[in-house]
Write an enzyme that holds these catalytic residues in place. Structure first.
Site, PDB file in Angstrom:
ATOM      1  N   GLU A 192       4.190 -27.674 -13.929  1.00  0.00           N
ATOM      2  CA  GLU A 192       5.277 -28.097 -13.051  1.00  0.00           C
ATOM      3  C   GLU A 192       5.167 -29.518 -12.508  1.00  0.00           C
ATOM      4  O   GLU A 192       5.179 -29.742 -11.287  1.00  0.00           O
ATOM      5  CB  GLU A 192       5.454 -27.085 -11.914  1.00  0.00           C
ATOM      6  CG  GLU A 192       5.865 -25.729 -12.455  1.00  0.00           C
ATOM      7  CD  GLU A 192       6.086 -24.680 -11.386  1.00  0.00           C
ATOM      8  OE1 GLU A 192       5.721 -24.922 -10.225  1.00  0.00           O
ATOM      9  OE2 GLU A 192       6.637 -23.626 -11.719  1.00  0.00           O
ATOM     10  N   GLU A 334       7.219 -19.707 -17.240  1.00  0.00           N
ATOM     11  CA  GLU A 334       7.337 -18.937 -15.998  1.00  0.00           C
ATOM     12  C   GLU A 334       8.806 -18.670 -15.708  1.00  0.00           C
ATOM     13  O   GLU A 334       9.656 -19.554 -15.858  1.00  0.00           O
ATOM     14  CB  GLU A 334       6.733 -19.690 -14.809  1.00  0.00           C
ATOM     15  CG  GLU A 334       5.234 -19.866 -14.849  1.00  0.00           C
ATOM     16  CD  GLU A 334       4.717 -20.591 -13.609  1.00  0.00           C
ATOM     17  OE1 GLU A 334       5.419 -20.608 -12.575  1.00  0.00           O
ATOM     18  OE2 GLU A 334       3.609 -21.159 -13.685  1.00  0.00           O
TER      19      GLU A 334
END
Length: 491
Positions: A192, A334
């Site tokens: 991320e 995810e």
């Protein structure tokens, strides 16, 4: 914008006075043979067969515990992997921090009664054991550099304390450690990367901006090529950013032209078509977006009047075009939700439909196995055993169970005899889309079971195509085998 976190061929042979053998042949599933690589928008195995990764995240190695969470539970670590495979998850994504790789790193939070074989092991030694057992079950493993330290996620892939050289050298160490182990298929380079600061004074990860200190695309090339120099067979998983500029828009300046369209942390790959990641070994790149629901952040698209019909267009824009235009494969690293809000149920159902069914669909690893994810909860509850059936029911049609792995999970023999029985499962053969195995049942009682019956439970999605030496019937995941007329007694 983000969180803190078939198939059997069967040979049941009730051998006179000794044992029964069931050979089972499965139809569809698995993660292929050998190392994986890419072909257009597909992930394929060493034979060229298409593989779909349908996995789960099991986190903890990125936290202060420096190892998998749930090792404190009343179920063993092997039983947890058994359960994942039984439910149909064929891939394990393992988040870690660079702290957990240090020579003096200590793993904590281990129940020494449940998991005595892990006590005293380093985080990497525990990871070795998990990888070894996952491989026995036919699962694949993706390593995810989740954080530089256990303190938390970072906008950039490096910090003052964990420079880029450490990031790359640790990846090279892991690539060397698991070289030749086809269970470990690749590296998710950094979790991320995202915007930080307000434009024009951005300090976060950008995509295609050309600043070597902030351009995530260029950093992914440096790390990916360093890894491929050590282990050319690995896949390189590259996440997106949140805002391609690397900074948040100044919504107060009155200039809408500067207001950038941003997405989830790690979820914006809108610039990857224009500025692709260039690797030194062809057919190794997999883009890995993240996608979340309102339980993480209430993005504006969830309140749009045309929701959820607007969602496919949003997914297309941020990352789906890479798959649809045959540019590169996708593996959603995810995505998750608590399902507390009905909006989220609609979101998850529509997202899974967008990925497509069957082996040609988009790969994914759901967040998470763990019940202790504050933003999403888990597939299992606080006992690390009870399944959240509402989530599992939505995911189930898209899961492709690992082959060569779980086999039947329970076996009983009944009949006229007294006492007990024992069983042993053995994989005899496997191929893309199926496998054959044997289930041997031994009567340990004091008299014959006549007539004998064997009942076992298969992983979800697994169906028997052929069976021998018994009469097979299947209802859902439960298979019942009754004695053939020529051999009704199990001695």
């Amino acid at each position: 914008m983000k969180r803190r976190h078939k198939v059997f061929g069967a040979l049941i042979s009730a051998v006179v006075a000794a044992s029964g053998m069931v050979a089972i042949s499965l139809a569809a599933g698995g993660t292929g043979a050998g190392y994986l690589h890419t072909s257009g928008s597909k992930i394929v195995d060493s034979t060229g067969a298409t593989v779909r990764l349908t996995g789960i995240n099991w986190f903890g190695m990125e936290t202060d515990n420096k190892t998998f969470h749930g090792l404190w539970a009343s179920v063993t670590w092997r039983q947890q992997l058994d359960h994942m495979a039984q439910l149909g998850y064929n891939t394990l994504r393992v988040p870690f921090s660079n702290d957990s790789l240090k020579p003096d790193a200590k793993a904590t939070g281990i129940n020494d009664y449940t998991n005595p074989d892990l006590v005293g092991l380093s985080p990497l030694q525990i990871l070795d054991k998990v990888i070894g057992y996952a491989g026995q079950k036919g699962m694949r493993v993706i390593l995810d550099r989740h954080r530089p330290t256990s303190a938390g996620q970072t906008a950039l892939w490096y910090t003052a304390g964990v420079p880029e050289t450490t990031w790359i050298n640790d990846w090279k160490m892991l690539a060397q450690r698991y070289a030749g182990n086809t269970t470990v298929i690749g590296a998710d380079l950094h979790n991320e990367p995202h915007a930080e600061g307000t434009n024009p004074a951005a300090t976060g990860s950008c995509w295609g901006c050309g600043d070597t200190a902030r351009d995530w695309r260029l950093a992914a090339e440096r790390a990916g090529n360093a890894i491929l120099g050590v282990q050319p067979n690995w896949l390189i998983f590259v996440e997106g950013v949140s805002c391609p500029s690397g900074g948040l828009s100044n919504v107060w300046d009155g200039d809408p032209s500067n207001d950038e369209d941003c997405g989830w942390w790690g979820g914006n790959l809108s610039k990857a078509g224009q500025f692709p990641v260039r690797l030194s070994v062809p057919n190794r790149l997999v883009y890995s977006p993240h996608e979340y629901a309102t339980s993480v952040y209430n993005q504006p698209w969830f309140s749009a009047p045309d929701y959820p019909a607007n969602m496919p267009g949003i997914w297309d824009k941020y990352w789906g075009y890479l798959y649809k235009q045959n540019i590169a494969p996708l593996m959603m690293g995810e995505f998750g939700t608590t399902l507390a809000n009905p909006v989220d149920k609609v979101w998850l159902e529509n997202l899974m439909a967008y990925t497509g069914t069957g082996v040609n669909g988009i790969s994914f690893t759901y967040w998470s196995w763990n019940p202790n994810s504050g933003d999403t909860g888990g597939i299992v509850g606080d006992d690390w055993t009870t399944v959240n059936q509402a989530k599992q029911n939505i995911l189930q049609p898209y899961l492709i169970a690992p082959t060569g792995g779980p086999g039947p999970t329970t076996t009983t023999t009944t009949g006229g005899g007294s006492g007990g029985c024992k069983s042993a499962w053995k994989l005899d053969n496997s191929w893309q889309g199926g496998f054959q195995g044997s289930l041997t049942v031994t009567n340990t009682g004091t008299s014959a079971a006549n007539p004998w019956t064997v009942v076992f439970t298969l992983p979800s999605g697994v169906t028997i195509s052929n069976g021998w030496n018994g009469t097979f019937s299947q209802s859902g995941t439960t298979v019942t085998v009754t004695a053939p007329s020529h051999s009704p007694s199990l001695g």
